[in-house]
Design a protein around this motif. Structure first.
Motif, PDB file in Angstrom:
ATOM      1  N   TYR A   6       0.904  -1.159   0.000  1.00  0.00           N
ATOM      2  CA  TYR A   6       0.000   0.000   0.000  1.00  0.00           C
ATOM      3  C   TYR A   6       0.940   1.204   0.000  1.00  0.00           C
ATOM      4  CZ  TYR A   6      -4.300   2.533   1.373  1.00  0.00           C
ATOM      5  OH  TYR A   6      -5.399   3.352   1.423  1.00  0.00           O
TER       6      TYR A   6
ATOM      7  N   HIS B 297       0.492   7.190   1.664  1.00  0.00           N
ATOM      8  CA  HIS B 297      -0.739   7.983   1.534  1.00  0.00           C
ATOM      9  C   HIS B 297      -1.062   8.583   2.908  1.00  0.00           C
ATOM     10  CE1 HIS B 297      -1.858   4.002   3.018  1.00  0.00           C
ATOM     11  NE2 HIS B 297      -2.750   4.663   3.740  1.00  0.00           N
TER      12      HIS B 297
ATOM     13  N   ASP C  14      -4.194   8.966   5.716  1.00  0.00           N
ATOM     14  CA  ASP C  14      -5.499   8.363   6.011  1.00  0.00           C
ATOM     15  C   ASP C  14      -6.583   9.429   6.083  1.00  0.00           C
ATOM     16  OD1 ASP C  14      -4.540   5.840   5.923  1.00  0.00           O
ATOM     17  OD2 ASP C  14      -4.548   5.492   8.084  1.00  0.00           O
TER      18      ASP C  14
ATOM     19  N   HIS D  45       2.155   7.585   5.351  1.00  0.00           N
ATOM     20  CA  HIS D  45       2.563   6.220   5.708  1.00  0.00           C
ATOM     21  C   HIS D  45       2.137   5.245   4.622  1.00  0.00           C
ATOM     22  CE1 HIS D  45      -1.603   6.445   6.712  1.00  0.00           C
ATOM     23  NE2 HIS D  45      -1.650   5.121   6.776  1.00  0.00           N
TER      24      HIS D  45
END
Ligand code: PD2
Ligand code: ZN
Length: 285
Positions: free
Chosen positions: A188, A191, A193, A262
């Motif tokens: 992932y 980005h 959250d 993160h």
């Protein structure tokens, strides 16, 4: 967090100047019916910098323009025991950005059960389109996932109650728990959250407000790779079955912390299972 009215703000400042102990002031505020989290937050905010809680001057959060506010969570004990008797240890904390790792947040049996209850409903994970707010498949996210609705099963209720207790937020401010499974290089990419201040983000913040806290629970041990990475601060948190990563990124003026960028690093061997809880400013229904 809620700011108290001007009379309370002045009262806090006056009493700090008089040399009163914050513990005594807290007692008075609790007796007056103020929620403990609100009382501590206002004590930290209106005590003219005399608080013992964190107020770093050169953290990544500061440099990136986020005003870090003192947090009282996880400051006092190394071992936490939640109301359901789960004993967990604080094994890592950073003040800005506000990041904490807890060992033994969940039991091994709870982790196994959560994975087993999710396995049959996994589908490709999606990301949110900044412009429209729609969920779309994207190379940045190569995992399979599923969601539980709030309180869907007794186990989910137990975990949600634990999260509510350690984050000092109401259960109803949480989104449903998300389960993710990564295999074979699954990742992932970095980005935030929280939602962007753009049309696509506003579609989501209209209900429940901004996301303010993330709790990632690691449901298995990963043979190689799969760390949760914070590239702005060069921090890697490795998955450990039963542990939980907490981070918060929102202050009382509505700023969000860009140092909480993160991602999930590629899984290099074995697979990775996590559960994620995102918590909103307000009730999310
Ligand atoms: O899998 C992870 O470590 C990870 C990394 C970044 C999960 C999330 N974000 C998330 O669920 O938001
Ligand atoms: Zn994330």
């Amino acid at each position: 967090m809620k700011l108290l009215d001007k009379a309370w703000q002045d009262w806090i400042q006056r009493n700090i100047e008089r040399g009163c102990l914050q513990a005594d002031m807290l007692g008075v505020m609790l007796k007056a019916g103020i929620l403990e989290s609100t009382a501590r937050f206002n004590l930290a905010t209106f005590s003219n910098g005399t608080t013992t809680a964190s107020s770093p001057t050169d953290s990544a959060s500061d440099l990136l323009g986020y005003r870090q506010e003192a947090s009282y969570l996880f400051q006092h004990e190394n071992t936490l025991v939640t109301r359901d008797g789960q004993i967990m240890q604080v094994v890592f904390r950073l003040d800005a950005p506000d990041i904490v790792v807890l060992d033994n947040f969940m039991t091994g049996a709870e982790c196994d059960a959560l994975c087993a209850q999710s396995a049959s409903t996994l589908s490709k994970s999606k990301v949110i389109d900044d412009k429209t707010g729609a969920s779309i498949a994207h190379d940045a996210r190569s995992s399979q996932g599923t969601y539980f609705s709030l309180g869907q099963t007794p186990l989910v209720q137990t975990i949600e109650a634990r999260i509510s207790e350690i984050t000092d937020t109401p259960v109803v401010n949480g989104e449903g728990i998300q389960i993710l499974n990564y295999v074979d290089g699954g990742e992932y990419r970095p980005h935030f959250d929280y939602f962007p201040d753009k049309d696509g983000g506003r579609v989501h913040t209209a209900k429940g407000g901004q996301r303010i806290i993330t709790v990632i629970m690691y449901l298995n041990d990963v043979a190689a790779g799969g760390a949760t990475i914070f590239p702005n601060i060069n921090l890697n948190i490795y998955p450990k079955k039963g542990s939980a990563l907490y981070f918060s990124y929102f202050n009382s003026t509505g700023q969000v912390d860009p140092a909480t960028l993160h991602g999930g690093a590629p899984v290099l061997a074995g697979e990775k299972w996590i559960a994620t809880k995102w918590i909103r400013e307000r009730e999310y229904r």
